[in-house]
Design a protein around this motif. Structure first.
Motif, PDB file in Angstrom:
ATOM      1  N   GLU A 144       0.812  -1.211   0.000  1.00 26.97           N
ATOM      2  CA  GLU A 144       0.000   0.000   0.000  1.00 26.97           C
ATOM      3  C   GLU A 144       0.850   1.268   0.000  1.00 26.97           C
ATOM      4  O   GLU A 144       0.421   2.303  -0.493  1.00 26.97           O
ATOM      5  N   LYS A 145       2.062   1.188   0.585  1.00 25.26           N
ATOM      6  CA  LYS A 145       2.913   2.367   0.661  1.00 25.26           C
ATOM      7  C   LYS A 145       4.353   1.993   0.355  1.00 25.26           C
ATOM      8  O   LYS A 145       4.762   0.854   0.567  1.00 25.26           O
ATOM      9  N   ILE A 204       7.509   8.838   2.324  1.00 28.33           N
ATOM     10  CA  ILE A 204       6.522   7.752   2.243  1.00 28.33           C
ATOM     11  C   ILE A 204       5.533   8.106   1.146  1.00 28.33           C
ATOM     12  O   ILE A 204       4.920   9.186   1.174  1.00 28.33           O
ATOM     13  N   PHE A 205       5.370   7.180   0.181  1.00 27.91           N
ATOM     14  CA  PHE A 205       4.488   7.424  -0.949  1.00 27.91           C
ATOM     15  C   PHE A 205       3.322   6.444  -0.909  1.00 27.91           C
ATOM     16  O   PHE A 205       3.510   5.223  -0.805  1.00 27.91           O
ATOM     17  N   ASP A 206       2.079   6.989  -0.948  1.00 28.43           N
ATOM     18  CA  ASP A 206       0.845   6.197  -0.993  1.00 28.43           C
ATOM     19  C   ASP A 206       0.310   6.261  -2.413  1.00 28.43           C
ATOM     20  O   ASP A 206      -0.320   7.251  -2.808  1.00 28.43           O
ATOM     21  N   PRO A 207       0.532   5.215  -3.252  1.00 28.35           N
ATOM     22  CA  PRO A 207       0.126   5.282  -4.657  1.00 28.35           C
ATOM     23  C   PRO A 207      -1.392   5.301  -4.847  1.00 28.35           C
ATOM     24  O   PRO A 207      -1.882   5.864  -5.827  1.00 28.35           O
ATOM     25  N   ARG A 208      -2.151   4.708  -3.892  1.00 31.40           N
ATOM     26  CA  ARG A 208      -3.605   4.681  -4.061  1.00 31.40           C
ATOM     27  C   ARG A 208      -4.187   6.075  -3.879  1.00 31.40           C
ATOM     28  O   ARG A 208      -5.005   6.528  -4.669  1.00 31.40           O
ATOM     29  N   ARG A 209      -3.756   6.777  -2.850  1.00 37.50           N
ATOM     30  CA  ARG A 209      -4.259   8.130  -2.592  1.00 37.50           C
ATOM     31  C   ARG A 209      -3.393   9.204  -3.257  1.00 37.50           C
ATOM     32  O   ARG A 209      -3.732  10.374  -3.241  1.00 37.50           O
ATOM     33  N   GLU A 210      -2.257   8.784  -3.817  1.00 36.52           N
ATOM     34  CA  GLU A 210      -1.312   9.701  -4.452  1.00 36.52           C
ATOM     35  C   GLU A 210      -0.867  10.776  -3.462  1.00 36.52           C
ATOM     36  O   GLU A 210      -0.901  11.975  -3.735  1.00 36.52           O
ATOM     37  N   THR A 248       3.049  17.276   3.726  1.00 38.64           N
ATOM     38  CA  THR A 248       2.207  16.313   3.020  1.00 38.64           C
ATOM     39  C   THR A 248       1.882  16.877   1.651  1.00 38.64           C
ATOM     40  O   THR A 248       1.359  17.994   1.535  1.00 38.64           O
ATOM     41  N   ASP A 301      -0.217  16.340  -1.817  1.00 42.26           N
ATOM     42  CA  ASP A 301      -1.326  15.661  -2.499  1.00 42.26           C
ATOM     43  C   ASP A 301      -1.113  15.824  -3.996  1.00 42.26           C
ATOM     44  O   ASP A 301      -1.313  16.908  -4.559  1.00 42.26           O
TER      45      ASP A 301
END
Length: 715
Positions: A47-48, A70-76, A100, A102
């Motif tokens: 997920e991350k 830290i990169f969250d590809p689902r939420r970009e 952060t 977005d």
């Protein structure tokens, strides 16, 4: 895993989403991004993505340094810890503890960041920082200064401006609800939104709002004490006025008005008007109107206007204080238009309107000039060149020749004596050629002058025609030799010596008619001219310094004067002219120049001019000048010195001494305290007629209060 690793293609593809952010202090667009860190890890079930330890994200336009990303590809969403973003295109950086990002909406949020604009040397510490999709940068509170700031500590620099609800737009215009000026942590001035200070370089203050500017203070024994409070009034984004009343205790109220119009970079104007009813000194109404306009219509077509009118000659020097003072107006013109104004001591002020057009080898110019005369002669007898048309076909290759053509038309007017039209076409041929080691140029031209008088004056006719032929042959050669001088175990010296002997033979025929109206200097020529100019250039070149020493000696032999009896001519008009000598020394720390003129017919040395300038030799800067002219019976010395003590205290001393009268013409002493982000200065200037005290408080990025010359000496 320890050690430096490179992300896999899978991770690079995810990070390619960062290209959506294309604005300053986020991530500008780039075609290639490289990411490295001490450790990479996929968190949860993919997920991350975690990058930790010396995280480095780089493209050709920017780079990011962070302890953790830290990169969250689902939420970009990209979360940065202890980061620094450097924009290479804008030369600016953003630092903070955490942020952060977005990527979907191109937004960035952080509790506190330090924004550094290197070009403007401005630092902005923002709390409750947010960057939105409109490329606006918002902060609940911001501290703005040009002094050093710590990103993590809560501190106040030597000076700062504190604002609330700060918005910095992509067009570099800013807004804030309140402004508080601090010296250290102590607030000195509270400014509500309605009077945000305009016309300064800090981003938060660049919005064009009406309000008071920094005041000016003047002092002199002829003017008394003076206080000026300028008021800035913008009518639109392109048009504004600055109204600056200056009250002088010994002279009364002096009124300054400035108007600026900036439609585009190539279409702009500035006008200044100052006025005083100087009845206390019995001078009456005194004023100065000056302005400049530039209109660039095309790349090869532009129009310009210069206006310069004054009530009397001494007004500019006597009232050289405040916003509309001569020195300040001149400095603003040079900065805005790169054009100067006539010296304040000249007998005339020139106002001109001109337009110019060029294409290939063709250049044309049309102009009109008016002289506002305040000299010893009758103003009504001064010729005014109200109309001039100039056409020039620049040299172009035609077989082995370089022909050129010049056409000039003038219309002169004056109230008394003759005036009228002057037409002057000129055809010229240039033939460059080589003969053995000699480089030569032969020039032949014919000029025809036509005169049509609207008012004859003492002339018996109104039409005249006069023509003459000019020819010139010039030749020179270059002789070079290199020298190597060993000094045993102490090293060696090598240099190149270049000799450039030259000779120029000039011939001009006798004009076909002598009794012509005198409109320009060329009309003064009445006799045939045949003269030989000869001389020698010498250049000394070091391996690390080209033209380290330059020497030129030359003289003119007038063949026509030699035909006359030597006893019938005064010494200065005999065949051999003065011998001219010029010596130039150009070193890294020492430069010097010496000019001399020697007369062979009894006068001896007529002129001496010597100047030497040192840089970082005993003191920071030193300039010495000596001038002597026996023809004008003048002898003068100038001494100027700059030095900085303990890297904080700077001293400037300037003195001009008239050695003929044994009198000090001007004496100036200034002392300044220097910091990286501000300057405090005090000094005085003394002349035989006046003594002025001046001071300067300059906050880098905000502007100055007081006399601007102090800030120019110590930038």
């Amino acid at each position: 895993m320890k050690g430096l690793k490179t992300l896999s293609l899978f991770l690079v593809c995810f990070l390619f989403l960062l290209l959506k952010i294309n604005s300053l202090y986020a991530l500008p667009a780039s075609s290639k991004i490289e990411v490295s860190a001490d450790r990479f890890e996929i968190l949860g079930r993919g997920e991350k993505l975690l990058a930790e330890g010396n995280v480095f994200i780089e493209s050709k336009d920017f780079f990011i340094l962070a302890d953790q990303a830290i990169f969250d590809p689902r939420r970009e969403i990209l979360v940065l810890k202890r980061f620094q973003i450097q924009d290479l295109t804008e030369n600016a950086s953003l630092r903070g503890d955490s942020a952060t990002v977005d990527l979907r909406f191109n937004q960035l949020e952080s509790d506190s960041v330090l924004l550094f604009l290197k070009k403007q040397n401005i630092r902005i510490k923002a709390y409750g920082f947010e960057k939105n999709a409109l490329n606006e940068y918002k902060a609940e509170r911001a501290i703005i200064t040009s002094c050093e700031l710590d990103c993590e500590k809560e501190e106040f620099p030597p000076w700062s401006i504190e604002v609330k609800n700060f918005i910095f737009g992509p067009d570099e215009l800013s807004k804030a609800e309140a402004t508080k000026f601090r010296a250290g942590k102590f607030p000195l001035l509270y400014l509500p939104k309605s009077i945000l200070m305009p016309k300064v370089s800090l981003p938060v203050l660049q919005e064009r709002k009406q309000g008071f500017l920094l005041p000016n203070i003047a002092q002199g024994n002829r003017l008394g004490f003076g206080f000026q409070l300028p008021y800035f009034l913008p009518l639109t984004d392109q048009i504004d006025f600055t109204i600056s009343p200056l009250y002088l205790t010994k002279r009364g109220l002096l009124f300054d008005l400035e108007n600026r119009i900036t439609l585009t970079e190539n279409i702009k104007s500035v006008f200044n008007y100052r006025y005083i009813d100087d009845r206390e000194k019995g001078e009456g109404k005194r004023w100065w109107l000056t302005g400049k306009i530039d209109v660039g219509l095309r790349e090869n077509l532009d129009v310009h206007l210069d206006v310069d009118l004054v009530s009397d000659k001494v007004f500019l020097d006597e009232f050289n204080v405040g916003e509309g003072g001569f020195d300040r107006v001149k400095s603003r013109y040079l900065e805005t238009f790169r054009r100067d104004v006539d010296d304040k001591t000249q007998d005339y002020r020139a106002s001109s309107l001109w337009g110019q057009w060029f294409r290939g080898s063709l250049y044309s110019r049309i102009s009109s000039t008016y002289y506002n005369y305040h000299g010893p002669n009758d103003e009504k007898t001064i010729l005014q060149p109200l109309a001039n048309f100039h056409l020039n076909i620049l040299p172009f290759e035609w077989h082995a020749l370089l022909p050129t053509f010049v056409f000039d038309y003038y219309y002169f007017y004056r109230e008394r004596d003759y005036y009228g039209h002057r037409v002057s076409p000129k055809l010229e041929l240039n033939y460059p050629f080589k003969f053995s080691y000699l480089r030569n140029l032969f020039t032949l031209s014919y000029t025809q002058n036509l005169y049509y008088l609207s008012e004859r004056g003492n002339f018996s006719q109104d039409k005249f025609s006069s023509g003459f032929v000019s020819a010139e042959v010039s030749t020179y050669t270059l002789l070079k030799r290199s020298y190597f001088l060993p000094f045993g175990g102490r090293g060696s010296l090598s240099f190149e010596h270049v000799l450039k002997p030259f000779a120029i033979l000039h011939y001009q025929s006798k004009p076909s008619r002598k009794d012509v109206p005198i409109f320009v200097d060329e009309d003064l020529l009445k006799e045939k001219t045949l003269a030989l100019e000869y001389g020698l250039w010498q250049f000394f070149n070091l391996p690390t310094s080209y033209n380290f020493i330059v020497v030129k000696a030359y003289q003119i032999y007038d063949i026509e004067k030699a035909k006359k009896s030597a006893t019938s001519l005064p010494p200065e008009e005999r065949a051999f002219s003065d011998l001219y000598l010029q010596v130039l020394l150009q070193g890294r720390r020492i430069s010097a120049r010496y000019d001399a003129t020697y007369n062979f017919y009894g006068y001896g040395f007529k002129k001496h001019y010597f100047t030497i300038t040192t840089n970082k030799v005993l003191i920071d800067r030193l300039n010495l000048q000596y001038q002597e002219d026996s023809a004008w019976k003048t002898r003068q010395a100038i001494f100027e010195a700059y030095h900085t003590f303990w890297q904080k205290l700077a001293l400037h001393f300037y003195a001009t001494r008239n050695l003929k009268l044994n009198e000090t013409s001007e004496l100036k002493l200034e002392l300044a305290y220097l910091e990286d982000c501000y300057l405090l200065g005090f000094g005085f200037t003394s002349t035989p007629k006046d003594t002025k005290f001046h001071f300067m408080v300059n906050l880098v990025g905000l502007g100055g209060l007081g006399t601007s010359s102090l800030g120019q000496n110590y930038p």
